[in-house]
Design a protein around this motif. Structure first.
Motif, PDB file in Angstrom:
ATOM      1  N   LYS A   9      27.565  31.625  45.105  1.00  0.00           N
ATOM      2  CA  LYS A   9      27.004  32.946  46.070  1.00  0.00           C
ATOM      3  C   LYS A   9      28.323  33.485  46.473  1.00  0.00           C
ATOM      4  N   LEU A  10      29.399  33.825  45.775  1.00  0.00           N
ATOM      5  CA  LEU A  10      30.500  34.643  45.788  1.00  0.00           C
ATOM      6  C   LEU A  10      30.114  36.075  45.945  1.00  0.00           C
ATOM      7  N   ARG A  11      31.186  36.845  46.875  1.00  0.00           N
ATOM      8  CA  ARG A  11      30.911  38.009  46.700  1.00  0.00           C
ATOM      9  C   ARG A  11      30.947  38.667  45.252  1.00  0.00           C
ATOM     10  N   PRO A  12      29.974  39.931  45.389  1.00  0.00           N
ATOM     11  CA  PRO A  12      30.045  40.549  43.928  1.00  0.00           C
ATOM     12  C   PRO A  12      31.278  41.088  43.328  1.00  0.00           C
ATOM     13  N   SER A  13      32.141  41.746  43.974  1.00  0.00           N
ATOM     14  CA  SER A  13      33.376  42.295  43.699  1.00  0.00           C
ATOM     15  C   SER A  13      34.297  41.012  43.259  1.00  0.00           C
ATOM     16  N   LEU A  14      34.191  39.813  43.893  1.00  0.00           N
ATOM     17  CA  LEU A  14      35.044  38.946  43.499  1.00  0.00           C
ATOM     18  C   LEU A  14      34.519  38.222  42.298  1.00  0.00           C
ATOM     19  N   LEU A  15      33.219  37.973  42.216  1.00  0.00           N
ATOM     20  CA  LEU A  15      32.468  37.422  40.908  1.00  0.00           C
ATOM     21  C   LEU A  15      33.016  38.357  39.673  1.00  0.00           C
ATOM     22  N   ARG A  16      32.803  39.597  40.032  1.00  0.00           N
ATOM     23  CA  ARG A  16      33.161  40.628  38.701  1.00  0.00           C
ATOM     24  C   ARG A  16      34.703  40.511  38.459  1.00  0.00           C
ATOM     25  N   GLU A  17      35.680  40.381  39.300  1.00  0.00           N
ATOM     26  CA  GLU A  17      37.048  40.212  39.042  1.00  0.00           C
ATOM     27  C   GLU A  17      36.973  38.921  38.295  1.00  0.00           C
ATOM     28  N   LEU A  18      36.532  37.989  38.626  1.00  0.00           N
ATOM     29  CA  LEU A  18      36.569  36.512  37.930  1.00  0.00           C
ATOM     30  C   LEU A  18      36.381  36.586  36.622  1.00  0.00           C
ATOM     31  N   SER A  19      35.000  37.228  36.494  1.00  0.00           N
ATOM     32  CA  SER A  19      34.602  37.404  35.137  1.00  0.00           C
ATOM     33  C   SER A  19      35.338  38.160  34.148  1.00  0.00           C
ATOM     34  N   GLN A  20      36.049  39.119  34.744  1.00  0.00           N
ATOM     35  CA  GLN A  20      36.954  40.050  33.957  1.00  0.00           C
ATOM     36  C   GLN A  20      38.132  39.357  33.392  1.00  0.00           C
ATOM     37  N   THR A  21      38.517  38.220  34.282  1.00  0.00           N
ATOM     38  CA  THR A  21      39.887  37.750  33.780  1.00  0.00           C
ATOM     39  C   THR A  21      39.298  36.343  33.218  1.00  0.00           C
ATOM     40  N   GLY A  22      38.306  36.163  32.802  1.00  0.00           N
ATOM     41  CA  GLY A  22      37.655  35.100  31.839  1.00  0.00           C
ATOM     42  C   GLY A  22      37.377  33.807  32.712  1.00  0.00           C
ATOM     43  N   TYR A  23      36.944  33.809  33.666  1.00  0.00           N
ATOM     44  CA  TYR A  23      36.621  32.754  34.530  1.00  0.00           C
ATOM     45  C   TYR A  23      34.982  32.786  34.662  1.00  0.00           C
ATOM     46  N   LYS A  24      34.221  31.723  34.044  1.00  0.00           N
ATOM     47  CA  LYS A  24      32.940  31.753  33.968  1.00  0.00           C
ATOM     48  C   LYS A  24      32.536  30.474  34.799  1.00  0.00           C
ATOM     49  N   VAL A  25      33.089  29.331  34.748  1.00  0.00           N
ATOM     50  CA  VAL A  25      32.494  28.154  35.241  1.00  0.00           C
ATOM     51  C   VAL A  25      33.693  27.710  36.232  1.00  0.00           C
ATOM     52  N   VAL A  26      33.511  26.746  37.399  1.00  0.00           N
ATOM     53  CA  VAL A  26      34.452  26.345  38.068  1.00  0.00           C
ATOM     54  C   VAL A  26      35.595  25.644  37.445  1.00  0.00           C
ATOM     55  N   GLY A  27      35.178  24.832  36.245  1.00  0.00           N
ATOM     56  CA  GLY A  27      36.168  24.111  35.586  1.00  0.00           C
ATOM     57  C   GLY A  27      37.354  24.812  34.874  1.00  0.00           C
ATOM     58  N   ASP A  28      37.064  26.137  34.749  1.00  0.00           N
ATOM     59  CA  ASP A  28      38.016  27.025  34.087  1.00  0.00           C
ATOM     60  C   ASP A  28      39.135  27.152  35.088  1.00  0.00           C
ATOM     61  N   MET A  29      38.937  27.058  36.549  1.00  0.00           N
ATOM     62  CA  MET A  29      39.835  27.568  37.656  1.00  0.00           C
ATOM     63  C   MET A  29      40.695  26.105  38.056  1.00  0.00           C
ATOM     64  N   GLN A  30      40.356  24.674  37.224  1.00  0.00           N
ATOM     65  CA  GLN A  30      40.980  23.712  37.850  1.00  0.00           C
ATOM     66  C   GLN A  30      42.480  23.717  37.715  1.00  0.00           C
ATOM     67  N   HIS A  31      43.093  24.393  36.507  1.00  0.00           N
ATOM     68  CA  HIS A  31      44.442  24.303  36.370  1.00  0.00           C
ATOM     69  C   HIS A  31      45.412  25.071  37.326  1.00  0.00           C
ATOM     70  N   LEU A  32      44.611  25.941  38.065  1.00  0.00           N
ATOM     71  CA  LEU A  32      45.329  26.874  39.021  1.00  0.00           C
ATOM     72  C   LEU A  32      45.698  26.307  40.367  1.00  0.00           C
TER      73      LEU A  32
END
Length: 67
Positions: A9-32
């Protein structure tokens, strides 16, 4: 780790930004690192805390709790 970012339940603008950069699931961001997560445009404190909790990270590791 396979929780979808939309389920957080993130803000829609942030969710859109994350999906545009290729992040779909939480595990995609583990390395950051935390600093890189906070540099993502639209990432605010509340959204960051939700993602950190889903990643299993402590949002404030150096903060000592008062009693």
């Amino acid at each position: 780790m396979d929780m979808k970012l939309a389920d957080l339940k993130l803000r829609p603008s942030l969710l859109r930004e994350l999906s545009q950069t290729g992040y779909k699931v939480v595990g995609d961001m583990q390395h950051l690192p935390t600093a890189e997560l906070l540099r993502i445009p639209g990432m605010g404190g509340n959204d960051w805390r939700k993602i950190a909790k889903a990643l299993g990270r402590e949002p404030f590791p150096d903060l000592k709790k008062r009693r």
